[in-house]
Design a protein around this motif. Structure first.
Motif, mmCIF file in Angstrom:
data_model
loop_
_atom_site.group_PDB
_atom_site.id
_atom_site.type_symbol
_atom_site.label_atom_id
_atom_site.label_comp_id
_atom_site.label_asym_id
_atom_site.label_seq_id
_atom_site.Cartn_x
_atom_site.Cartn_y
_atom_site.Cartn_z
ATOM 1 N N ALA A 201 45.628 44.327 52.674
ATOM 2 C CA ALA A 201 45.511 43.382 51.563
ATOM 3 C C ALA A 201 44.907 44.051 50.334
ATOM 4 O O ALA A 201 45.379 43.848 49.198
ATOM 5 C CB ALA A 201 44.653 42.185 51.984
ATOM 6 N N ALA A 202 43.859 44.863 50.546
ATOM 7 C CA ALA A 202 43.219 45.556 49.422
ATOM 8 C C ALA A 202 44.179 46.546 48.773
ATOM 9 O O ALA A 202 44.247 46.646 47.531
ATOM 10 C CB ALA A 202 41.959 46.273 49.914
ATOM 11 N N LEU A 203 44.943 47.269 49.595
ATOM 12 C CA LEU A 203 45.904 48.227 49.059
ATOM 13 C C LEU A 203 46.968 47.529 48.219
ATOM 14 O O LEU A 203 47.297 47.980 47.106
ATOM 15 C CB LEU A 203 46.566 48.990 50.211
ATOM 16 N N ALA A 204 47.493 46.426 48.734
ATOM 17 C CA ALA A 204 48.500 45.677 47.983
ATOM 18 C C ALA A 204 47.926 45.150 46.668
ATOM 19 O O ALA A 204 48.593 45.203 45.621
ATOM 20 C CB ALA A 204 49.023 44.522 48.835
ATOM 21 N N GLY A 205 46.690 44.650 46.705
ATOM 22 C CA GLY A 205 46.073 44.128 45.493
ATOM 23 C C GLY A 205 45.850 45.199 44.445
ATOM 24 O O GLY A 205 46.127 44.989 43.254
ATOM 25 N N VAL A 206 45.353 46.359 44.865
ATOM 26 C CA VAL A 206 45.108 47.455 43.924
ATOM 27 C C VAL A 206 46.422 47.922 43.296
ATOM 28 O O VAL A 206 46.510 48.147 42.080
ATOM 29 C CB VAL A 206 44.402 48.631 44.639
ATOM 30 N N LEU A 207 47.461 48.062 44.122
ATOM 31 C CA LEU A 207 48.760 48.487 43.602
ATOM 32 C C LEU A 207 49.340 47.453 42.626
ATOM 33 O O LEU A 207 49.929 47.819 41.604
ATOM 34 C CB LEU A 207 49.733 48.720 44.754
#
Length: 278
Positions: A201-207
């Motif tokens: 979830a964090a990776l998707a949000g940052v991207l």
């Protein structure tokens, strides 16, 4: 009219009382979550120059909150229909991934059931369907009822919102446009059950933030989704280790089940009940 719709949902013999009971139980929380978001859309639409009938029609036909909210701005400035359709298509391109994920579960359904299921496969519906299918087999009739109930709640709440729009002098000042974001945050909180989901979830949000900041907002949904989901899949494969069900069960019997992956959870469950060679 309500009786006609119910007869349409209950048209096939594969729908029984247990299907209605299971569908209503699963649909209740989603319907409650839809009410404030769709209501907000109904309130905001007239402020963007969208007539009440058009807002209700969008909720009834498009049935995609992200696309509906995204279309308000272009509609207000008179953007061309082609650009609006293209924009909303990209915003909801992730639904193609949802359909691909659900395809194995619906392989034995009738074509009309598959088409109806795909049309009504929203973010929240996908989350519920994924969770329920991981627990048990579900009939096309149950899924049809579930989708009908949440669809009716979405369109009905939009209608109420358009009525309330005339009673609210400045709806934008109330921050109603944030209601959809709030719903997605609540949905994410329910789905995140461990470290892997949190990292994905964090990776998707940052991207998504990075791509939006780089001037690529139209691709800031589908690309982060694919990249983060792929990273999560690679992580899962490394965590599960050996490919055989027995080896997986011995390595970590709860890993697949805890994260809700249907096929891996099934393998672990089967392996737990069989004699594995030493």
């Amino acid at each position: 009219m309500a009786q006609t719709l119910v007869r349409h949902v209950d048209a096939d013999a594969d729908v029984d009382v247990s299907d209605w009971r299971a569908a209503v139980t699963a649909a209740g929380p989603v319907m409650l979550g839809y009410l404030p978001v769709s209501f907000a859309f109904g309130v905001l639409a007239p402020t963007f120059g969208v007539p009440a009938w058009a807002a209700i029609a969008m909720s009834g036909i498009v049935f995609a909150g992200s696309s509906q909210f995204a279309a308000l701005g272009p509609l207000q400035v008179g953007a061309s229909p082609v650009s609006i359709v293209f924009t909303t298509f990209l915003v909801n391109l992730r639904h193609a991934l949802y359909s691909l994920t659900m395809a194995p579960r619906t392989s034995d359904w009738k074509t009309r059931d598959k088409l109806g299921f795909a049309w009504q496969l929203t973010d929240e519906a996908f989350a519920v369907h994924s969770t329920e299918f991981a627990k048990r087999d579900r009939s096309a009739g149950e899924c049809r009822i579930f989708n009908f109930l949440i669809h009716a709640a979405w369109a009905g709440s939009t209608a109420l919102g358009t009525v309330a729009a005339g009673l609210i002098p400045d709806s934008k000042a109330l921050g109603l446009d944030f209601s959809q974001t709030a719903m997605f945050i609540a949905l994410l909180a329910v789905l995140v059950k461990g470290r892997r989901e949190l990292v994905v979830a964090a990776l998707a949000g940052v991207l998504a933030v990075a791509m939006t900041s780089a001037g690529l907002p139209l691709w800031a949904v589908i690309v982060p989704t694919v990249v983060a989901a792929t990273a999560g899949l690679v992580w899962e494969n490394k965590t599960l280790g050996p490919a055989t069900p027995c080896a997986r069960a011995e390595a970590d019997p709860g890993e697949a089940a805890d994260h809700g992956d249907a096929s891996n959870a099934s393998n672990v469950a089967n392996a737990s009940t069989m004699e594995c060679p030493s």
